[in-house]
Design an enzyme around this catalytic site. Structure first.
Site, short mmCIF file in Angstrom:
data_model
loop_
_atom_site.label_atom_id
_atom_site.label_comp_id
_atom_site.label_asym_id
_atom_site.label_seq_id
_atom_site.Cartn_x
_atom_site.Cartn_y
_atom_site.Cartn_z
N THR A 144 0.84 -1.20 0.00
CA THR A 144 0.00 0.00 0.00
C THR A 144 0.88 1.25 0.00
OG1 THR A 144 -1.73 -1.17 1.19
CG2 THR A 144 -1.77 1.24 1.34
N ASP A 172 8.48 3.20 5.11
CA ASP A 172 8.75 4.56 5.59
C ASP A 172 10.21 4.72 5.99
OD1 ASP A 172 5.98 5.58 5.43
OD2 ASP A 172 5.62 3.95 6.83
N GLY A 180 0.79 4.75 5.85
CA GLY A 180 -0.51 4.75 5.18
C GLY A 180 -1.57 3.98 5.95
N GLU A 227 -0.51 -5.42 5.86
CA GLU A 227 0.81 -5.55 5.22
C GLU A 227 1.64 -6.62 5.93
OE1 GLU A 227 1.26 -0.93 3.67
OE2 GLU A 227 2.09 -1.48 5.59
C1 5RP Z 1 1.51 2.02 4.19
C2 5RP Z 1 2.98 1.81 4.18
C3 5RP Z 1 3.75 2.35 3.02
O1 5RP Z 1 4.49 1.31 2.45
C4 5RP Z 1 4.67 3.42 3.50
O2 5RP Z 1 3.92 4.41 4.20
C5 5RP Z 1 5.43 4.08 2.34
O3 5RP Z 1 4.54 4.81 1.56
P1 5RP Z 1 5.00 5.55 0.23
O4 5RP Z 1 5.35 4.49 -0.75
O5 5RP Z 1 3.79 6.36 -0.17
O6 5RP Z 1 6.18 6.43 0.57
O7 5RP Z 1 3.58 1.23 5.05
O8 5RP Z 1 0.95 1.58 5.40
#
Ligand code: 5RP
Length: 220
Positions: A28, A84, A97, A103
Protein backbone atom coordinates in the site's frame (compact mmCIF):
# COMPACT_ATOMS: atom_id res chain seq x y z
CA UNK A 1 14.18 14.07 -0.23
CA UNK A 2 11.73 11.58 -1.77
CA UNK A 3 10.78 11.94 -5.42
CA UNK A 4 8.17 10.38 -7.65
CA UNK A 5 10.87 9.44 -10.18
CA UNK A 6 12.77 7.54 -7.48
CA UNK A 7 9.65 5.68 -6.32
CA UNK A 8 8.72 4.78 -9.91
CA UNK A 9 12.26 3.54 -10.63
CA UNK A 10 12.20 1.27 -7.56
CA UNK A 11 8.73 -0.03 -8.43
CA UNK A 12 9.61 -0.84 -12.03
CA UNK A 13 12.84 -2.57 -10.98
CA UNK A 14 10.73 -4.97 -8.87
CA UNK A 15 9.01 -6.35 -11.98
CA UNK A 16 11.93 -8.71 -12.52
CA UNK A 17 10.87 -10.66 -9.40
CA UNK A 18 7.46 -11.43 -10.94
CA UNK A 19 7.24 -14.91 -12.44
CA UNK A 20 4.57 -15.83 -15.01
CA UNK A 21 1.80 -17.84 -13.39
CA UNK A 22 2.65 -16.72 -9.86
CA UNK A 23 0.37 -14.89 -7.44
CA UNK A 24 1.66 -11.66 -5.92
CA UNK A 25 1.03 -9.92 -2.60
CA UNK A 26 0.72 -6.18 -3.04
CA UNK A 27 1.41 -3.46 -0.50
CA UNK A 28 0.00 0.00 0.00
CA UNK A 29 1.14 3.55 -0.65
CA UNK A 30 2.44 5.70 -3.47
CA UNK A 31 5.40 3.43 -4.30
CA UNK A 32 3.18 0.33 -4.27
CA UNK A 33 0.81 2.23 -6.58
CA UNK A 34 3.64 2.67 -9.09
CA UNK A 35 4.23 -1.08 -8.86
CA UNK A 36 0.55 -1.82 -9.50
CA UNK A 37 0.59 0.46 -12.53
CA UNK A 38 3.71 -1.26 -13.89
CA UNK A 39 2.25 -4.70 -13.16
CA UNK A 40 -0.74 -3.87 -15.35
CA UNK A 41 1.41 -4.67 -18.41
CA UNK A 42 1.81 -8.23 -17.06
CA UNK A 43 -1.86 -8.69 -16.16
CA UNK A 44 -2.28 -11.58 -18.61
CA UNK A 45 0.73 -13.43 -17.16
CA UNK A 46 -0.42 -13.58 -13.54
CA UNK A 47 -3.53 -15.18 -12.05
CA UNK A 48 -4.12 -12.30 -9.62
CA UNK A 49 -2.91 -10.45 -6.55
CA UNK A 50 -3.62 -10.25 -2.82
CA UNK A 51 -3.78 -6.61 -1.67
CA UNK A 52 -2.89 -5.29 1.79
CA UNK A 53 -5.59 -2.59 1.77
CA UNK A 54 -8.91 -1.61 0.28
CA UNK A 55 -7.13 1.20 -1.58
CA UNK A 56 -4.74 -1.21 -3.29
CA UNK A 57 -7.62 -3.58 -4.06
CA UNK A 58 -9.41 -0.76 -5.87
CA UNK A 59 -6.29 0.20 -7.82
CA UNK A 60 -5.64 -3.42 -8.85
CA UNK A 61 -9.21 -3.77 -10.11
CA UNK A 62 -8.92 -0.49 -11.99
CA UNK A 63 -5.94 -1.78 -14.00
CA UNK A 64 -7.59 -5.16 -14.67
CA UNK A 65 -5.74 -7.38 -12.18
CA UNK A 66 -7.88 -9.89 -10.30
CA UNK A 67 -8.06 -9.34 -6.54
CA UNK A 68 -7.79 -12.55 -4.51
CA UNK A 69 -8.43 -13.45 -0.86
CA UNK A 70 -5.44 -14.72 1.15
CA UNK A 71 -7.70 -17.36 2.71
CA UNK A 72 -8.19 -18.98 -0.66
CA UNK A 73 -4.71 -18.52 -2.17
CA UNK A 74 -2.57 -20.01 0.59
CA UNK A 75 1.11 -18.99 0.73
CA UNK A 76 2.35 -16.43 -1.81
CA UNK A 77 5.72 -16.60 -3.60
CA UNK A 78 6.22 -12.81 -3.64
CA UNK A 79 5.20 -9.70 -1.71
CA UNK A 80 6.08 -6.20 -3.00
CA UNK A 81 5.57 -3.17 -0.78
CA UNK A 82 7.03 0.20 0.18
CA UNK A 83 8.39 1.42 3.52
CA UNK A 84 8.75 4.56 5.59
CA UNK A 85 12.26 3.64 6.76
CA UNK A 86 14.68 0.78 6.05
CA UNK A 87 17.94 0.00 7.87
CA UNK A 88 20.95 -2.07 6.68
CA UNK A 89 19.45 -5.25 8.17
CA UNK A 90 16.37 -4.61 5.99
CA UNK A 91 14.29 -4.05 9.12
CA UNK A 92 11.55 -1.59 8.26
CA UNK A 93 9.16 0.93 9.70
CA UNK A 94 5.85 0.75 7.84
CA UNK A 95 2.33 2.02 8.37
CA UNK A 96 2.54 5.62 7.27
CA UNK A 97 -0.51 4.75 5.18
CA UNK A 98 -2.20 2.96 8.14
CA UNK A 99 -2.15 -0.43 6.37
CA UNK A 100 0.50 -2.02 8.60
CA UNK A 101 -1.54 -4.94 9.94
CA UNK A 102 -2.66 -6.30 6.59
CA UNK A 103 0.81 -5.55 5.22
CA UNK A 104 2.38 -7.62 7.99
CA UNK A 105 -0.07 -10.47 7.35
CA UNK A 106 0.59 -10.61 3.61
CA UNK A 107 4.36 -10.22 4.11
CA UNK A 108 4.27 -13.05 6.66
CA UNK A 109 2.41 -15.28 4.22
CA UNK A 110 4.95 -14.65 1.44
CA UNK A 111 8.16 -16.49 0.66
CA UNK A 112 9.99 -13.42 -0.66
CA UNK A 113 9.43 -9.81 0.42
CA UNK A 114 10.77 -7.23 -2.03
CA UNK A 115 10.67 -3.75 -0.52
CA UNK A 116 10.61 -0.81 -2.94
CA UNK A 117 11.45 2.70 -1.75
CA UNK A 118 12.97 5.99 -2.76
CA UNK A 119 16.46 6.53 -1.37
CA UNK A 120 15.25 8.95 1.32
CA UNK A 121 13.88 5.94 3.23
CA UNK A 122 17.31 4.42 3.83
CA UNK A 123 18.51 5.05 7.44
CA UNK A 124 21.20 3.64 9.72
CA UNK A 125 18.95 3.55 12.79
CA UNK A 126 15.15 3.27 12.65
CA UNK A 127 12.99 5.74 14.51
CA UNK A 128 13.13 9.20 13.00
CA UNK A 129 9.83 8.33 11.33
CA UNK A 130 7.20 7.99 14.09
CA UNK A 131 6.39 4.32 14.64
CA UNK A 132 2.73 3.53 13.78
CA UNK A 133 0.85 1.24 16.15
CA UNK A 134 -2.64 -0.06 15.28
CA UNK A 135 -4.83 -0.15 18.39
CA UNK A 136 -8.34 -1.37 19.27
CA UNK A 137 -10.26 1.92 19.86
CA UNK A 138 -11.27 1.23 23.50
CA UNK A 139 -7.61 0.58 24.42
CA UNK A 140 -6.29 3.88 23.06
CA UNK A 141 -5.45 5.63 26.35
CA UNK A 142 -4.19 2.48 28.08
CA UNK A 143 -1.91 1.59 25.18
CA UNK A 144 -0.64 5.17 25.01
CA UNK A 145 0.39 5.03 28.70
CA UNK A 146 2.16 1.70 28.14
CA UNK A 147 4.03 3.14 25.15
CA UNK A 148 5.23 6.03 27.33
CA UNK A 149 6.60 3.41 29.77
CA UNK A 150 8.58 1.95 26.84
CA UNK A 151 10.14 5.38 26.27
CA UNK A 152 7.98 6.65 23.43
CA UNK A 153 5.85 9.70 22.88
CA UNK A 154 2.58 8.48 21.30
CA UNK A 155 0.36 10.76 19.25
CA UNK A 156 -3.19 9.90 18.20
CA UNK A 157 -3.51 10.06 14.38
CA UNK A 158 -6.56 12.29 14.10
CA UNK A 159 -9.28 11.20 11.68
CA UNK A 160 -7.62 7.90 10.77
CA UNK A 161 -9.61 4.65 10.94
CA UNK A 162 -7.84 1.61 9.53
CA UNK A 163 -9.40 -0.87 7.10
CA UNK A 164 -9.87 -3.06 10.20
CA UNK A 165 -11.86 -0.38 12.09
CA UNK A 166 -9.06 0.54 14.49
CA UNK A 167 -7.05 3.68 15.33
CA UNK A 168 -3.37 4.53 14.92
CA UNK A 169 -0.95 5.85 17.54
CA UNK A 170 2.24 7.28 16.02
CA UNK A 171 5.10 6.89 18.50
CA UNK A 172 7.76 9.60 18.41
CA UNK A 173 11.23 9.62 19.93
CA UNK A 174 11.75 5.85 20.16
CA UNK A 175 15.39 4.81 20.27
CA UNK A 176 15.10 1.69 18.12
CA UNK A 177 18.40 -0.06 18.75
CA UNK A 178 16.85 -3.56 18.96
CA UNK A 179 14.01 -3.62 16.46
CA UNK A 180 13.09 -7.30 17.06
CA UNK A 181 12.81 -6.80 20.84
CA UNK A 182 10.79 -3.60 20.52
CA UNK A 183 8.47 -5.12 17.93
CA UNK A 184 7.72 -8.00 20.30
CA UNK A 185 7.39 -5.78 23.40
CA UNK A 186 4.84 -3.45 21.78
CA UNK A 187 2.84 -6.36 20.44
CA UNK A 188 2.54 -7.72 24.00
CA UNK A 189 0.48 -4.70 25.13
CA UNK A 190 -3.20 -5.70 25.34
CA UNK A 191 -5.17 -3.72 22.76
CA UNK A 192 -2.31 -3.48 20.27
CA UNK A 193 -3.18 -5.19 16.98
CA UNK A 194 0.35 -4.84 15.68
CA UNK A 195 3.05 -2.23 15.23
CA UNK A 196 4.85 -0.98 12.13
CA UNK A 197 8.22 -2.56 12.87
CA UNK A 198 9.00 -5.27 10.33
CA UNK A 199 11.97 -6.92 12.06
CA UNK A 200 10.80 -10.45 12.92
CA UNK A 201 9.90 -10.65 9.23
CA UNK A 202 12.18 -8.13 7.51
CA UNK A 203 12.40 -7.51 3.77
CA UNK A 204 14.47 -10.04 1.82
CA UNK A 205 15.39 -7.54 -0.88
CA UNK A 206 15.42 -3.73 -0.75
CA UNK A 207 15.32 -1.79 -4.02
CA UNK A 208 16.18 1.87 -3.54
CA UNK A 209 15.27 4.23 -6.34
CA UNK A 210 17.07 7.49 -7.09
CA UNK A 211 15.72 10.68 -8.64
CA UNK A 212 17.79 10.11 -11.82
CA UNK A 213 15.92 6.82 -12.41
CA UNK A 214 18.73 4.51 -11.29
CA UNK A 215 18.33 1.91 -8.53
CA UNK A 216 20.42 0.04 -5.95
CA UNK A 217 19.46 -3.39 -4.72
CA UNK A 218 20.38 -4.71 -1.26
CA UNK A 219 19.95 -8.29 -0.09
CA UNK A 220 19.52 -9.81 -3.55
C1 5RP B 1 1.51 2.02 4.19
C2 5RP B 1 2.98 1.81 4.18
C3 5RP B 1 3.75 2.35 3.02
O1 5RP B 1 4.49 1.31 2.45
C4 5RP B 1 4.67 3.42 3.50
O2 5RP B 1 3.92 4.41 4.20
C5 5RP B 1 5.43 4.08 2.34
O3 5RP B 1 4.54 4.81 1.56
P1 5RP B 1 5.00 5.55 0.23
O4 5RP B 1 5.35 4.49 -0.75
O5 5RP B 1 3.79 6.36 -0.17
O6 5RP B 1 6.18 6.43 0.57
O7 5RP B 1 3.58 1.23 5.05
O8 5RP B 1 0.95 1.58 5.40
Amino acid sequence: MSSDAAKKAAAEAALKYVRPGNLIGIGTGSTANYFIDALADLRNDIPGAVPSSEASAERLKAVGIEVLDLNTTGPLPLYVDGADEANPQLHLIKGGGAALTREKIVAGASTQFVCIADDSKRVDVLGSFPLPVEVIPMARSFVARELVKLGGDPEYREGCITDNGNIILDVHNMAITDACALEAAINQIPGVVTNGLFAARPADVLILGHADGSTDTLGA
